[in-house]
Structures are given as C-alpha cells and as structure tokens.
Design a protein around this motif. Sequence first.
Motif: not given
Length: 396
Positions: A27-32, A107-111, A118-121, A224-225
Amino acid sequence: MKASRAFLVCVTIGRVRYADSAEELRLLVTSDGLEPCGLLEARREKPDPATFLGSGKIEELGELAREAKADVVVFDTALSAAQQRNIERAIELPVLDRTTLILEIFRARAKSREGRLQVELARLEHLSTRLVRGWTHLERQRGGLGKTGGPGEKQIELDRRMIGVRVKQLREQLKKLARQRGTQRRARTRGDTLTVSLVGYTNAGKSTLFNRLTRAKSYAADQLFATLDTTARRFWVNDEETVVASDTVGFIRGLPHQLVEAFKSTLDETVHADLLLHVVDAASPVREEQIREVNLVLEEIEADDVPVIIVYNKIDRTTHEPEIVRHPDGTPKAVFVSALTGAGMDLLREAVAEFSGRWREEHPNEPREPEPWEEELEAERRMTPEEELKALEALL
C-alpha cells in the motif's frame, strides 16, 4: 507515464513479526505511485551491519529483482546510509528504505503551506544524517601530518551548513504558523466549545468519518496518508449543541521520528483536544497492533492523557452491528459505526454528547484573562467626557 516497478523486501528481526507488513508495504509503494513487481520475505536475529540482510541474501535479492525487471528495490525497514549504499552497489539498482518512502509520500500529499514546510523540514533532517562520506570521490591522498581536511570534507561541511541554515528558516516559519494556529484555537475555546480530535492508524477511515460528521468535503480515499493537513469543522451532536472536530494526519508503524517532530505543531490539535476519537478499522485483522502503534505516537506527543472514545469504523465489512460499548461506570468506551454507510453515526453523536455534558460540569465556563487590546478598550470606555477630550487634544 508508466509507473516504476518496485521489488519489495520485508524483513522480520528477532521475534517481532507484523502479520500485515507485506500488505502495508504494498500500500505504501502504490501510494507513492510505484508498481509492485515482486516480494522477498526474510528473517534475521539481528541486522547485518553492512547490508542488513547479509551477502548471500543480497545476492538472491539482486537476481530476483532483475528477473522481475524492477526499477527500484524498497525495504520495509529503516536502513543506515552505509547499508543503503552497499546494497545499491551489490544489486546495481536504486534502494528506498521505509523512512525515505514515507517522506516521499508526505512530500507529494502535503497541500497547505504548513504541511509543505513540515515535510521539507523532515526531509532535510533525514538528508543531513546521510551526508557522511557522501563526497569521498573528491578527496585527495594526503600525508598524515596534514592539519586540514580534503576538499571532500569541505563539501560535506558546506552542505551541512546550507542544510542547517534552511532548517533554521523552516523552524522559524513553522513557529510563526504555530502561533497563528494557537490564536485560532484560543478563539474557538472562548466560545466554551468542546474540541474533538480524530486520530488513528492511516487508512482507518478518519476523513470519511470527519466528512460524515461535519458534512465537509475533505479528501478521502482508500490509500495511506490521504490526509496530511489538519482541518477543523463544527458538527451537531444534538439539537442544542455543536462541537469542533479536527481531522489529523494518520499514524503508521515505524513513522519516521523526523516526521513526528516536524508535524508536532499540526498534532498540537490532538494535544489540546478535550476528547480524542480514536478511529480503528474494525475489519483489519491486525487492529490491536494498530491501536498500540497509535497509542505509542500519542505518548510521544504527550497526548496520552486526553480522554478517548474508540470508534470501530468499517463495520459494513464485518458482521458487527452498530452499538455503544460502555465502561463499568456507564460512560462510553467505544462505538461501532460505518462512516461509509452512516450506520451508528447517531450513536457516536450520542456518546460525544454524553461526554460533553460531563465535561461542562467539570469545566464551568470561567472568565478568561482579557487580551491587552481588550483592556485598552475597557479603559477607554471608563473615561469621562473631559478625559476623552484631553486624550483627543493630546493626539492633535
């Protein structure tokens, strides 16, 4: 664009085994946006310092990944920088570990602006731990008496300094956003409104439940996420009362520490909530393990003392009927619902309303400390006409 093919590696260390680890990694892999093309499962008493799996298993992994025409190999565990480089050299394929994979998904999901910061940090802090000897191809042979490092060492220090400067900037920006969030939270609490935060393992159905309660249109998907950015909305618990609900990022086993640290300002909604609705996938065969993982994160962010009602969601996938389960003293302990069909939602509102009634008895609406601007306004109101005239003349 065709998805990159990912060969998955699940490793059980010692006696700690997660029954759903292969499915969760898929699921993590497909989410990416990757396409799973094969799986290798292995067991070790302890990780090999050089390659995590040991040379024999790494050789087998390389053969299997090439046969599956994999573009990348993904490990369901955190790898050290040295382990990752050694595996990549041995199998001649790029390697992602669990931490990097989750960071990429975030990184892909943060809007929102705060979510992206936060993700960049988190990504920069993760990268800073992987710079050691990353530039050795630039070093020169030197005598043993040299007092200065080679150019490679200087490049590492330069990179570290650049990352350090950016991390400091990000922390300052996040502090400013956290203060704004705190102001918004205080504005809500002034109205004597109960605050409820939805927490739970990722993909437990929090956003679907949030939308059902608040009639909001937050993004919800079977992945996920799906939700990273905290959203707050009011919802009715009965004809007389509304409460404020916040939907937060989902937790997961092995959630990178950098992410927990970076998202602490967002997770403050959880820490400062009056009640947590811990959403659990009732149909998951590993729901008890997932409950434990969520409780570990709640403990890490110091929210483990906030009252909790467990919401067993997705009962449409089970034979369980909607119901409220109560503690021996009669207070609600858990509610069985289906956010998808709406079954049991009236029971959930009833449980929250019961909690709210007790909460109001224990927390009477005490007068708060006035803000400085309110004190100034009140002082102006107490002025006599003569004093007001003098104040105006002083301004002129």
